[in-house]
Design a protein around this motif. Structure first.
Motif, PDB file in Angstrom:
ATOM      1  N   ALA A  67       3.551  -7.562  -5.766  1.00  0.00           N
ATOM      2  CA  ALA A  67       3.366  -8.944  -5.314  1.00  0.00           C
ATOM      3  C   ALA A  67       4.440  -9.861  -5.891  1.00  0.00           C
ATOM      4  O   ALA A  67       4.970 -10.733  -5.196  1.00  0.00           O
ATOM      5  N   ALA A  68       4.776  -9.665  -7.163  1.00  0.00           N
ATOM      6  CA  ALA A  68       5.786 -10.510  -7.797  1.00  0.00           C
ATOM      7  C   ALA A  68       7.154 -10.333  -7.144  1.00  0.00           C
ATOM      8  O   ALA A  68       7.946 -11.280  -7.069  1.00  0.00           O
ATOM      9  N   LEU A  69       7.428  -9.130  -6.648  1.00  0.00           N
ATOM     10  CA  LEU A  69       8.715  -8.841  -6.005  1.00  0.00           C
ATOM     11  C   LEU A  69       8.651  -8.976  -4.486  1.00  0.00           C
ATOM     12  O   LEU A  69       9.619  -8.669  -3.795  1.00  0.00           O
ATOM     13  N   ARG A  70       7.510  -9.404  -3.972  1.00  0.00           N
ATOM     14  CA  ARG A  70       7.325  -9.637  -2.531  1.00  0.00           C
ATOM     15  C   ARG A  70       7.512  -8.365  -1.708  1.00  0.00           C
ATOM     16  O   ARG A  70       8.088  -8.389  -0.626  1.00  0.00           O
ATOM     17  N   ILE A  71       7.029  -7.273  -2.229  1.00  0.00           N
ATOM     18  CA  ILE A  71       7.041  -6.012  -1.486  1.00  0.00           C
ATOM     19  C   ILE A  71       5.628  -5.756  -0.983  1.00  0.00           C
ATOM     20  O   ILE A  71       4.720  -5.496  -1.777  1.00  0.00           O
ATOM     21  N   ARG A  72       5.433  -5.846   0.304  1.00  0.00           N
ATOM     22  CA  ARG A  72       4.109  -5.665   0.890  1.00  0.00           C
ATOM     23  C   ARG A  72       3.977  -4.239   1.421  1.00  0.00           C
ATOM     24  O   ARG A  72       4.809  -3.781   2.206  1.00  0.00           O
ATOM     25  N   VAL A  73       2.931  -3.550   0.975  1.00  0.00           N
ATOM     26  CA  VAL A  73       2.734  -2.159   1.392  1.00  0.00           C
ATOM     27  C   VAL A  73       1.364  -1.934   2.005  1.00  0.00           C
ATOM     28  O   VAL A  73       0.975  -0.795   2.253  1.00  0.00           O
ATOM     29  N   SER A  74       0.636  -3.008   2.284  1.00  0.00           N
ATOM     30  CA  SER A  74      -0.763  -2.857   2.709  1.00  0.00           C
ATOM     31  C   SER A  74      -0.918  -1.949   3.918  1.00  0.00           C
ATOM     32  O   SER A  74      -1.821  -1.115   3.971  1.00  0.00           O
ATOM     33  N   ALA A  75      -0.043  -2.096   4.909  1.00  0.00           N
ATOM     34  CA  ALA A  75      -0.173  -1.282   6.122  1.00  0.00           C
ATOM     35  C   ALA A  75       0.185   0.174   5.868  1.00  0.00           C
ATOM     36  O   ALA A  75      -0.335   1.077   6.530  1.00  0.00           O
ATOM     37  N   ALA A  76       1.098   0.410   4.904  1.00  0.00           N
ATOM     38  CA  ALA A  76       1.572   1.768   4.655  1.00  0.00           C
ATOM     39  C   ALA A  76       0.854   2.460   3.512  1.00  0.00           C
ATOM     40  O   ALA A  76       1.002   3.668   3.324  1.00  0.00           O
ATOM     41  N   ALA A  77       0.071   1.703   2.740  1.00  0.00           N
ATOM     42  CA  ALA A  77      -0.524   2.265   1.524  1.00  0.00           C
ATOM     43  C   ALA A  77      -1.599   3.298   1.856  1.00  0.00           C
ATOM     44  O   ALA A  77      -2.460   3.072   2.706  1.00  0.00           O
ATOM     45  N   PRO A  78      -1.583   4.432   1.169  1.00  0.00           N
ATOM     46  CA  PRO A  78      -2.622   5.443   1.356  1.00  0.00           C
ATOM     47  C   PRO A  78      -3.793   5.173   0.417  1.00  0.00           C
ATOM     48  O   PRO A  78      -3.793   4.192  -0.329  1.00  0.00           O
ATOM     49  N   ASN A  79      -4.786   6.044   0.438  1.00  0.00           N
ATOM     50  CA  ASN A  79      -5.777   6.082  -0.629  1.00  0.00           C
ATOM     51  C   ASN A  79      -5.097   6.826  -1.778  1.00  0.00           C
ATOM     52  O   ASN A  79      -5.025   8.049  -1.799  1.00  0.00           O
TER      53      ASN A  79
END
Length: 288
Positions: A65-77
């Protein structure tokens, strides 16, 4: 399945697929490769159980979040993937080092552009904890004076070269680990761990905005508090550090390592048995 080499993982998880390590490739334009634009977490697994996985994932997401890298769509369990990777790698019945790496992905735009296709990778390898004889002897620390802890030290970023240079300087000096100072000349951490000290029976840890919020030091603080020993976080000079009778280095892999000396100074009470007992409690309480 035979466990893979400690130095060379046989299989990795990369962007949604388990692949042989030799066939796992990222783009030469990946910003992690070009700029160190990414973050990582290293965790210890005991017989398929990842210690404090939730804590590591929380810190990972804070850094992203601090580096503005969004992975929500790609994140696995993450937990399921890690456990399957350990199974496929033949590491479910041993001690392993697990690493999650996330980069912004490929791109040449300036600044911190949107991560439209971040790179996600998980690796696992066998880990051999330090032998009892190493704990009994204790670490020798060397003060690294070529610069100071970098501005992004509060996040576990891929910009890790400063810490590697610090560790090499320590090894060149005949020591085991490097002590890092912050821009004010105060004690921050080591190149790969947090510090926990005891002076006149009171536990404390150096505080600095230029240090990584360590998961092991936080959990060990809780374990000590459960036994009535509060740990004070406070800024500390080198002089205050060497006034301690006991000094330990803590990280997620080796957990607790007593310190024998800092330069020419020797600590009078390394407390090896206490460190070993606390490490056992840390592993037992690890969950996941």
């Amino acid at each position: 399945m035979n466990p893979q080499s400690p130095e060379h993982p046989g299989i990795v998880w990369l962007n949604g697929s388990f692949v042989p390590a030799g066939e796992a490739f990222v783009s030469p334009l990946d910003r992690g490769f070009l700029y160190g634009d990414g973050v990582f977490e290293t965790m210890r697994a005991e017989c398929g159980r990842v210690l404090y996985l939730g804590d590591h994932l929380e810190r990972l997401h804070r850094s992203l979040a601090a580096l503005r890298i969004r992975v929500s769509a790609a994140a696995p369990n993450w937990g399921e993937v890690v456990r399957e990777l350990l199974e496929r790698a033949g590491l479910r019945r041993s001690v392993a080092s697990v690493r999650i790496t996330v980069t912004r992905g490929a791109g040449l735009s300036p600044g911190l552009p949107e991560a439209s296709a971040p790179t996600l990778c998980i690796t696992a390898r066998g880990y051999v904890p330090p032998a009892p004889s190493v704990h009994a002897e204790g670490f020798r620390l060397h003060v690294f004076r070529s610069g100071f802890s970098p501005p992004l030290a509060g996040m576990k970023t891929l910009n890790y070269l400063y810490f590697l240079c610090a560790r090499q300087a320590a090894l060149d000096a005949g020591a085991d680990e490097a002590l890092i100072l912050d821009p004010e000349g105060r004690v921050a951490e080591t190149s790969a761990g947090s510090l926990l000290a005891r002076t006149d029976g009171r536990w404390w840890t150096p505080s600095s905005p230029f240090r990584l919020p360590g998961i092991t030091i936080a959990r060990v603080t809780d374990l000590l508090a459960a036994r009535g020993h509060n740990v004070e976080a406070r800024p500390a000079s080198l002089e205050e550090l060497v006034s301690a009778q006991t000094l330990w280095v803590l990280n997620s892999l080796m957990i607790v390592m007593p310190v024998r000396s800092l330069g020419e100074h020797r600590f009078v009470h390394p407390a090896h048995d206490e460190a070993a007992e606390l490490a056992r409690r840390f592993i037992a309480a690890g969950g996941n």
